[in-house]
Design a protein around this motif. Structure first.
Motif, PDB file in Angstrom:
ATOM      1  N   GLU A   8       0.817  -1.214   0.000  1.00 46.08           N
ATOM      2  CA  GLU A   8       0.000   0.000   0.000  1.00 46.08           C
ATOM      3  C   GLU A   8       0.851   1.263   0.000  1.00 46.08           C
ATOM      4  OE1 GLU A   8      -2.521  -0.523   3.384  1.00 46.08           O
ATOM      5  OE2 GLU A   8      -3.801  -2.015   2.396  1.00 46.08           O
ATOM      6  N   GLY A   9       2.164   1.108  -0.201  1.00 43.84           N
ATOM      7  CA  GLY A   9       3.042   2.255  -0.309  1.00 43.84           C
ATOM      8  C   GLY A   9       3.531   2.802   1.018  1.00 43.84           C
ATOM      9  N   SER A  10       3.277   2.074   2.095  1.00 43.49           N
ATOM     10  CA  SER A  10       3.701   2.506   3.421  1.00 43.49           C
ATOM     11  C   SER A  10       4.840   1.610   3.900  1.00 43.49           C
ATOM     12  CB  SER A  10       2.524   2.481   4.396  1.00 43.49           C
ATOM     13  OG  SER A  10       2.874   3.060   5.629  1.00 43.49           O
ATOM     14  N   PHE A  11       5.100   1.642   5.182  1.00 36.60           N
ATOM     15  CA  PHE A  11       6.186   0.845   5.746  1.00 36.60           C
ATOM     16  C   PHE A  11       5.908   0.660   7.236  1.00 36.60           C
ATOM     17  CE2 PHE A  11      10.449  -0.477   6.847  1.00 36.60           C
ATOM     18  CZ  PHE A  11      10.932  -1.038   5.668  1.00 36.60           C
ATOM     19  N   THR A  12       6.256  -0.508   7.762  1.00 38.42           N
ATOM     20  CA  THR A  12       6.027  -0.780   9.180  1.00 38.42           C
ATOM     21  C   THR A  12       7.295  -0.530   9.987  1.00 38.42           C
ATOM     22  OG1 THR A  12       4.345  -2.453   8.724  1.00 38.42           O
ATOM     23  CG2 THR A  12       5.371  -2.515  10.891  1.00 38.42           C
ATOM     24  N   PRO A  13       7.255   0.388  10.937  1.00 36.52           N
ATOM     25  CA  PRO A  13       8.417   0.569  11.814  1.00 36.52           C
ATOM     26  C   PRO A  13       8.547  -0.610  12.757  1.00 36.52           C
ATOM     27  CG  PRO A  13       6.599   1.908  12.594  1.00 36.52           C
ATOM     28  CD  PRO A  13       6.148   1.292  11.296  1.00 36.52           C
ATOM     29  N   PHE A  14       9.761  -0.984  13.048  1.00 39.27           N
ATOM     30  CA  PHE A  14      10.012  -2.057  14.011  1.00 39.27           C
ATOM     31  C   PHE A  14       9.507  -1.634  15.391  1.00 39.27           C
ATOM     32  CE2 PHE A  14      12.615  -4.490  16.977  1.00 39.27           C
ATOM     33  CZ  PHE A  14      12.593  -5.751  16.426  1.00 39.27           C
ATOM     34  N   THR A  15       9.810  -0.381  15.760  1.00 43.68           N
ATOM     35  CA  THR A  15       9.330   0.152  17.034  1.00 43.68           C
ATOM     36  C   THR A  15       8.795   1.562  16.838  1.00 43.68           C
ATOM     37  OG1 THR A  15       9.912   0.706  19.336  1.00 43.68           O
ATOM     38  CG2 THR A  15      11.633   0.991  17.696  1.00 43.68           C
ATOM     39  N   ALA A  16       7.751   1.892  17.556  1.00 39.77           N
ATOM     40  CA  ALA A  16       7.203   3.245  17.577  1.00 39.77           C
ATOM     41  C   ALA A  16       7.549   3.868  18.925  1.00 39.77           C
ATOM     42  CB  ALA A  16       5.699   3.226  17.365  1.00 39.77           C
ATOM     43  N   LEU A  17       8.302   4.963  18.897  1.00 40.90           N
ATOM     44  CA  LEU A  17       8.650   5.684  20.116  1.00 40.90           C
ATOM     45  C   LEU A  17       7.545   6.693  20.398  1.00 40.90           C
ATOM     46  CD1 LEU A  17      11.414   4.679  18.810  1.00 40.90           C
ATOM     47  CD2 LEU A  17      12.481   6.496  20.123  1.00 40.90           C
ATOM     48  N   ILE A  18       7.066   6.705  21.627  1.00 47.42           N
ATOM     49  CA  ILE A  18       5.958   7.599  21.986  1.00 47.42           C
ATOM     50  C   ILE A  18       6.328   8.359  23.249  1.00 47.42           C
ATOM     51  CG2 ILE A  18       3.491   7.741  22.492  1.00 47.42           C
ATOM     52  CD1 ILE A  18       3.274   4.843  21.340  1.00 47.42           C
ATOM     53  N   SER A  19       6.173   9.687  23.186  1.00 48.78           N
ATOM     54  CA  SER A  19       6.329  10.526  24.386  1.00 48.78           C
ATOM     55  C   SER A  19       4.952  11.059  24.757  1.00 48.78           C
ATOM     56  CB  SER A  19       7.297  11.688  24.122  1.00 48.78           C
ATOM     57  OG  SER A  19       8.608  11.219  23.926  1.00 48.78           O
ATOM     58  N   PRO A  20       4.196  10.317  25.572  1.00 41.55           N
ATOM     59  CA  PRO A  20       2.843  10.769  25.922  1.00 41.55           C
ATOM     60  C   PRO A  20       2.858  12.013  26.801  1.00 41.55           C
ATOM     61  CG  PRO A  20       3.428   8.817  27.182  1.00 41.55           C
ATOM     62  CD  PRO A  20       4.530   9.029  26.196  1.00 41.55           C
ATOM     63  N   LEU A  21       4.026  12.355  27.301  1.00 41.12           N
ATOM     64  CA  LEU A  21       4.230  13.608  28.022  1.00 41.12           C
ATOM     65  C   LEU A  21       5.675  14.019  27.823  1.00 41.12           C
ATOM     66  CD1 LEU A  21       4.583  12.988  31.881  1.00 41.12           C
ATOM     67  CD2 LEU A  21       5.193  11.356  30.125  1.00 41.12           C
ATOM     68  N   MET A  22       5.955  15.300  27.967  1.00 42.32           N
ATOM     69  CA  MET A  22       7.336  15.776  27.829  1.00 42.32           C
ATOM     70  C   MET A  22       7.834  16.371  29.138  1.00 42.32           C
ATOM     71  SD  MET A  22       8.243  15.257  24.569  1.00 42.32           S
ATOM     72  CE  MET A  22       9.192  16.460  23.654  1.00 42.32           C
ATOM     73  N   ARG A  23       6.973  16.508  30.122  1.00 39.61           N
ATOM     74  CA  ARG A  23       7.371  17.098  31.399  1.00 39.61           C
ATOM     75  C   ARG A  23       8.118  16.080  32.257  1.00 39.61           C
ATOM     76  NH1 ARG A  23       3.054  15.790  35.360  1.00 39.61           N
ATOM     77  NH2 ARG A  23       1.420  14.696  34.197  1.00 39.61           N
ATOM     78  N   CYS A  24       8.869  16.600  33.202  1.00 43.22           N
ATOM     79  CA  CYS A  24       9.683  15.751  34.065  1.00 43.22           C
ATOM     80  C   CYS A  24       9.861  16.432  35.414  1.00 43.22           C
ATOM     81  CB  CYS A  24      11.041  15.499  33.406  1.00 43.22           C
ATOM     82  SG  CYS A  24      12.108  14.356  34.314  1.00 43.22           S
ATOM     83  N   ASN A  25      10.095  15.638  36.447  1.00 41.51           N
ATOM     84  CA  ASN A  25      10.327  16.192  37.781  1.00 41.51           C
ATOM     85  C   ASN A  25      11.779  16.615  37.986  1.00 41.51           C
ATOM     86  OD1 ASN A  25      10.834  13.279  37.654  1.00 41.51           O
ATOM     87  ND2 ASN A  25      11.378  13.462  39.820  1.00 41.51           N
ATOM     88  N   LEU A  26      12.669  16.203  37.071  1.00 40.61           N
ATOM     89  CA  LEU A  26      14.080  16.573  37.181  1.00 40.61           C
ATOM     90  C   LEU A  26      14.411  17.733  36.242  1.00 40.61           C
ATOM     91  CD1 LEU A  26      15.791  13.046  37.372  1.00 40.61           C
ATOM     92  CD2 LEU A  26      14.911  14.472  39.228  1.00 40.61           C
ATOM     93  N   ASN A  27      15.596  18.266  36.415  1.00 40.50           N
ATOM     94  CA  ASN A  27      16.045  19.396  35.609  1.00 40.50           C
ATOM     95  C   ASN A  27      17.460  19.104  35.111  1.00 40.50           C
ATOM     96  OD1 ASN A  27      16.098  21.921  34.416  1.00 40.50           O
ATOM     97  ND2 ASN A  27      16.664  22.988  36.295  1.00 40.50           N
ATOM     98  N   CYS A  28      17.585  18.051  34.316  1.00 38.37           N
ATOM     99  CA  CYS A  28      18.900  17.563  33.903  1.00 38.37           C
ATOM    100  C   CYS A  28      19.575  18.514  32.926  1.00 38.37           C
ATOM    101  CB  CYS A  28      18.771  16.182  33.255  1.00 38.37           C
ATOM    102  SG  CYS A  28      18.012  14.945  34.329  1.00 38.37           S
ATOM    103  N   ILE A  29      20.881  18.595  33.044  1.00 44.61           N
ATOM    104  CA  ILE A  29      21.678  19.421  32.138  1.00 44.61           C
ATOM    105  C   ILE A  29      21.539  18.887  30.716  1.00 44.61           C
ATOM    106  CG2 ILE A  29      24.030  20.139  31.564  1.00 44.61           C
ATOM    107  CD1 ILE A  29      24.672  19.816  34.588  1.00 44.61           C
ATOM    108  N   GLY A  30      21.230  19.780  29.770  1.00 51.07           N
ATOM    109  CA  GLY A  30      21.150  19.394  28.372  1.00 51.07           C
ATOM    110  C   GLY A  30      19.878  18.691  27.965  1.00 51.07           C
ATOM    111  N   CYS A  31      18.784  18.879  28.729  1.00 49.31           N
ATOM    112  CA  CYS A  31      17.513  18.217  28.408  1.00 49.31           C
ATOM    113  C   CYS A  31      16.432  19.272  28.176  1.00 49.31           C
ATOM    114  CB  CYS A  31      17.110  17.269  29.529  1.00 49.31           C
ATOM    115  SG  CYS A  31      15.568  16.374  29.180  1.00 49.31           S
TER     116      CYS A  31
END
Length: 454
Positions: free
Chosen positions: A107-130
């Motif tokens: 059908e002209g598409s392609f199946t990824p081996f894995t799908a990475l999902i970030s359902p949120l981007m917030r974090c309780n830490l404040n890491c350098i370079g993030c």
């Protein structure tokens, strides 16, 4: 029907086994040739078939990965989790997705081996370079959209999912509900370890289809320096908690200029083994947060040392460690937009977790996963891959930065978080210089070693 009976029977046997003998391992290897292999993996299996005799020899000598590693899985992991590793992941990899993969390709598409999902981007830490420090609860992905991505992934034939953040354990109840419902799916989840509790450990044991990876920068000094005081202690406590419940887990280390020697040392790996880690990811520090700073990137020499050292670790220790760049020859180079993709909290789909650029028409809210995989941007990535004959230099961001800038301009990509544009603007001269230096070292390594690693 025969395959399904075989699958269920094998999963049940392994679920209850505590160890496997050399004789049983030899039998399993001999049965490999009878298993159906998806078209996307046939070439890799054919190239690797000659290694069967090597593996048998390693089993005979009780090698770390060939003999000790399988027995670690059988003895240390809870039966629920063992069964899901076999049924959901391994059998999914070998045969259950083939028709879906072929259908997507027609059908002209392609199946990824894995799908990475970030359902949120917030974090309780404040890491350098993030970049996660810039987000709050209002920006979280709706649960219905998260679930829809998993549903579409299952329909498309995705083998497993990678759950990222921010800090995903902040919304563990949501993750638990979805992966309990889609219990034939399998996922790896990256966490800073600070929110792991007995209740979460029990639920992970119950559903069995999530593998936990703890982010760590080395020992206490290195981890707390980047992530905050007391974080290393919580990571170790989290690993010990999952050991108690038999939940499979590992580590994820960002190799930077500051910790490059520490995270590949025998002392560090031995500690990870002591805490039950079965898997370890090595990622290079990437300048994606908008700080306009390349000083934390590992030097080309440090990167070369990681490549050499991670192969030694796999030869000597019963743990699978992966150098995300250095193991690219195993998958044919860069896999962005091909074997994996990233969906951020707003639903924007990106070719890679480090490529924080997309287009509004690549939003999963408005398009299906299948449609996005068939989009011109993703087709462009696949048509250009590999980006070099030297598969040890797979990355269009730091190894071939001019290539990404061409794609960026051709498709008028826009940053998906504040500051991402520095990668193609302010940092461009520095990345071009880095690319030249890394080529000087790795082109020689490739010429001298590529036959050994293919």
């Amino acid at each position: 029907m025969t395959k399904e009976i075989l699958k269920r029977g094998l999963a049940k046997i392994i679920k209850n086994k505590k160890s496997i003998s050399k004789k049983e391992m030899f039998l399993a290897l001999n049965l490999l040739k009878y298993l159906p292999v998806p078209y996307t993996l046939r070439e890799s299996f054919e190239k690797a078939s000659w290694r069967i005799e090597e593996i048998k020899e390693a089993i005979k000598n009780e090698g770390p990965l060939a003999f000790k590693y399988p027995n670690r899985i059988l003895s240390e992991i809870h039966p629920n989790c063992k069964e899901k590793i076999i049924r959901n992941f391994l059998f999914g990899l070998i045969e259950k997705r083939e028709k879906k993969w072929e259908k997507a390709k027609k059908e002209g598409s392609f199946t990824p081996f894995t799908a990475l999902i970030s359902p949120l981007m917030r974090c309780n830490l404040n890491c350098i370079g993030c970049y996660a420090k810039r987000y709050d609860k209002k920006t979280d992905m709706p649960e219905e959209l998260f679930e829809r991505i998993i549903r579409e992934g299952e329909e498309l034939g995705v083998i497993f999912y990678t759950i990222l953040g921010g800090e995903p354990l902040l919304i563990f109840d949501r993750i638990y509900r979805i992966f309990k419902k889609y219990n034939t799916a399998y996922a790896q989840l990256f966490t800073n370890g600070t929110f792991l509790t007995e209740e979460i450990a029990r639920k992970l044991q119950e559903i069995g289809n999530i593998f936990i990876l703890f982010s760590v920068e080395g020992f206490e000094k290195e981890t707390d320096e980047r992530r905050g005081k007391g974080v290393f202690e919580k990571v170790i406590s989290g690993m010990e908690l999952l050991q108690k419940y038999g939940v499979p887990h590992g580590f994820s280390a960002v190799l930077s200029r500051k910790n490059a020697d520490v995270v590949i040392s025998d002392e560090f790996i031995d500690l990870m083994l002591e805490k039950g880690c079965l898997w370890g990811w090595y990622f290079l520090y990437m300048p994606v947060c908008g700080d306009k700073d390349l000083s934390l990137m590992p030097t080309p020499e440090q990167r070369a040392k990681l490549w050499k050292r991670h192969l030694e670790i796999r030869q000597k220790k019963p743990i699978v460690v992966i150098d995300f760049w250095g193991d690219a020859p195993l998958v044919g180079g860069c896999i962005a937009g091909k074997y994996y993709l990233h969906v951020n909290n707003e639903g924007l789909v990106e070719p890679c977790i480090f490529t924080h650029f997309s287009r509004e028409e690549l939003n999963i809210k408005d398009r299906s996963l299948k449609e996005i995989m068939a989009s011109p941007v993703f087709k462009e990535y696949r048509s250009r891959q590999p980006f070099s004959k030297n598969l040890l230099l797979p990355c269009p961001l730091i190894d071939h930065p001019q290539i990404f800038r061409e794609i960026f301009q051709k498709y008028n990509l826009t940053p998906s978080h504040l500051g991402a544009e520095t990668l193609v603007k302010d940092l461009a001269p520095g990345l071009d210089d880095y690319s030249k230096k890394v080529h000087q070292i790795f082109d020689k390594i490739w010429e001298e070693n590529y036959k050994k690693i293919n």
